[in-house]
Design an enzyme around this catalytic site. Sequence first.
Site, PDB file in Angstrom:
ATOM      1  N   GLU A  74     110.291 -14.810  75.769  1.00  0.00           N
ATOM      2  CA  GLU A  74     111.313 -15.586  76.469  1.00  0.00           C
ATOM      3  C   GLU A  74     111.574 -14.893  77.798  1.00  0.00           C
ATOM      4  O   GLU A  74     111.970 -13.728  77.824  1.00  0.00           O
ATOM      5  CB  GLU A  74     112.593 -15.628  75.632  1.00  0.00           C
ATOM      6  CG  GLU A  74     113.767 -16.262  76.359  1.00  0.00           C
ATOM      7  CD  GLU A  74     115.102 -15.998  75.675  1.00  0.00           C
ATOM      8  OE1 GLU A  74     115.937 -16.913  75.661  1.00  0.00           O
ATOM      9  OE2 GLU A  74     115.311 -14.873  75.171  1.00  0.00           O
ATOM     10  N   ASP A 107     112.584 -12.151  71.907  1.00  0.00           N
ATOM     11  CA  ASP A 107     113.845 -12.491  72.554  1.00  0.00           C
ATOM     12  C   ASP A 107     114.025 -11.641  73.816  1.00  0.00           C
ATOM     13  O   ASP A 107     113.720 -10.442  73.824  1.00  0.00           O
ATOM     14  CB  ASP A 107     114.985 -12.237  71.562  1.00  0.00           C
ATOM     15  CG  ASP A 107     116.327 -12.711  72.060  1.00  0.00           C
ATOM     16  OD1 ASP A 107     116.457 -13.914  72.333  1.00  0.00           O
ATOM     17  OD2 ASP A 107     117.243 -11.875  72.165  1.00  0.00           O
ATOM     18  N   HIS A 117     117.577 -23.256  70.615  1.00  0.00           N
ATOM     19  CA  HIS A 117     118.869 -22.952  70.006  1.00  0.00           C
ATOM     20  C   HIS A 117     119.921 -22.497  71.011  1.00  0.00           C
ATOM     21  O   HIS A 117     121.080 -22.276  70.624  1.00  0.00           O
ATOM     22  CB  HIS A 117     118.680 -21.858  68.952  1.00  0.00           C
ATOM     23  CG  HIS A 117     118.174 -20.568  69.553  1.00  0.00           C
ATOM     24  ND1 HIS A 117     116.888 -20.422  70.016  1.00  0.00           N
ATOM     25  CD2 HIS A 117     118.788 -19.397  69.799  1.00  0.00           C
ATOM     26  CE1 HIS A 117     116.736 -19.210  70.515  1.00  0.00           C
ATOM     27  NE2 HIS A 117     117.873 -18.562  70.395  1.00  0.00           N
ATOM     28  N   ASP A 118     119.550 -22.323  72.272  1.00  0.00           N
ATOM     29  CA  ASP A 118     120.485 -21.836  73.297  1.00  0.00           C
ATOM     30  C   ASP A 118     120.878 -22.903  74.306  1.00  0.00           C
ATOM     31  O   ASP A 118     121.732 -22.644  75.163  1.00  0.00           O
ATOM     32  CB  ASP A 118     119.854 -20.668  74.077  1.00  0.00           C
ATOM     33  CG  ASP A 118     119.851 -19.365  73.304  1.00  0.00           C
ATOM     34  OD1 ASP A 118     120.729 -19.183  72.437  1.00  0.00           O
ATOM     35  OD2 ASP A 118     118.974 -18.528  73.561  1.00  0.00           O
ATOM     36  N   ASP A 151     111.089 -14.452  65.047  1.00  0.00           N
ATOM     37  CA  ASP A 151     111.773 -13.856  66.190  1.00  0.00           C
ATOM     38  C   ASP A 151     111.828 -12.342  66.035  1.00  0.00           C
ATOM     39  O   ASP A 151     112.017 -11.829  64.929  1.00  0.00           O
ATOM     40  CB  ASP A 151     113.212 -14.390  66.264  1.00  0.00           C
ATOM     41  CG  ASP A 151     113.499 -15.136  67.548  1.00  0.00           C
ATOM     42  OD1 ASP A 151     113.313 -14.544  68.616  1.00  0.00           O
ATOM     43  OD2 ASP A 151     113.923 -16.306  67.484  1.00  0.00           O
TER      44      ASP A 151
END
Length: 534
Positions: free
Chosen positions: A269, A202, A329-330, A100
């Site tokens: 993303e 991200d 993860h969100d 990331d």
Amino acid sequence: MGSKAEWWKGAVVYQIYPRSFRDTNGDGIGDLKGIEEKLDYVAGLGADAIWLSPFYPSPNKDFGYDVSDYCGIAPEMGTMADFDRLVAETHKRGLKLIVDQVLAHTSEQHQWFQESQLSADNPKSDWYVWADAKEDGTVPNNWLSAFGGPAWSWNPIRRQYYHHKFLKSQPKLNFHNEEVVAACMDVLRFWLDRGVDGFRLDVANAYLHDATLTDNPPLPMDKRTFMDWAHAPRLQQHIHDANTPENEWAMKRVRAVMEEYDERLAFGEFSERQEMLGLYAGGLERLHTGYTFHFLEDWSFEPPVFRAYYEELLAPLADLFPCVTFSNHDIVRPVTRWGGGQGDDALAKLALTILVALKGTVLMYQGEELGLPETDLDRQYIKDPVGDLYFPWVKGRDGCRTPMPWEAKAEGAGFTSGTPWLPIPDYHKARAADAQAGDANSVLAHAKKIVALRKVHPALRLGDIRFLDTESKMLAFTREGEGETLLCVFNLGTEAASYALPEGAGEAVFDLGEAKRAGATLSLGARAGAILKA
């Protein structure tokens, strides 16, 4: 640029949330040595690459997505020597390593911000997005933070507001400043030089903002869904604080760095304005690919949702090979979003099969291969700022971040010898990796089979996709390319249903659940499916 091997197309990428994967020192927090320890497990799934969520030094207000040092390792995660060994061991197993990068903002504790806040004329004064207050002291414009409230916080030293798209402890970097861009590109080079194979970027839609700080317009009433009404920031169109056309320029800068190296990948993303995907990714100059929240935010599990993604969003983007993902993860885990309760193995198997059968580079989140449902946490365990803001109506993201259950009968589920940073429920321990490893009918066994099927059938990896008309809860599409055509048919419902096979449909190469064929009729039980030669 176009001649480099595109290993990532059709690959299966396994996302690891390091804090919750495997703890080797008993502090209850996962670490790099723990990831290394479980590399054989990941390789055994048939994955082609792993993607690591942040492991950089951070005050952990947003658990690693608030970076205080882009070129370091968080002490609780290990050392740089641990990271270098992890790279080597990953490559030794034939896996790629993606990490990331959080370049849209930093932690307020980053040395860049510590300097920037000191004055309006220091060398880094313009490295973040600063603005004067309105005459009455209120915020510069109507931009709202994704974590609630105005996206501006007052700094008494500079006597100005600074912009933060998320927490006030995550100030936004100013990509209109070339020095900032150059520094961020050097961060990418630092990790590429250490051997990483690429990056997941991200909030890649939010590098550049409207420098005139124009107000965001409201989201039209007829466009508002229950997801929008649940969170005030979603009631405005984020077209000036993010998702700007000029953000394409930032994506091109990232891609140019990637082209300095061999066979590296950068994917982004892209939330909010998903239609901007084609502007930011695809082709030879922008990011290699990216993912949106189309499936991640779906709670319906209806066939038209799958068709719409390809026919409405992706169809015009001829030069984009997409990503496909149901979980990260969100997001509330798919078994819970689409089925509810504390687990549904039939649904888990069906979702995994569809995920692998759809066109795109698969992004699979840790625990998805075990059929883990969302963990329902009590207030005392909530650590995520979103959960802290809205509990009990929305419990935030902790429920999908609880530690991996490795051993069903171990006190810490084989994740830790200490107290895990988030609790591990019994219904996760029942689905632990060791409990499923010897069961040929387990979700884990199914995950391995379906990933292996993708490797055997190149049409599933690289072929085109075409959706067929169906009724009720039936989903049907073909995958064609690389010299073969496959017909994929799935019953998304909880009642048995049948599908009239097209002329020429051949034998099944994969059955899921109760799948029976009588002539041109395919009968599928609840949550069943079949992949046939066509």
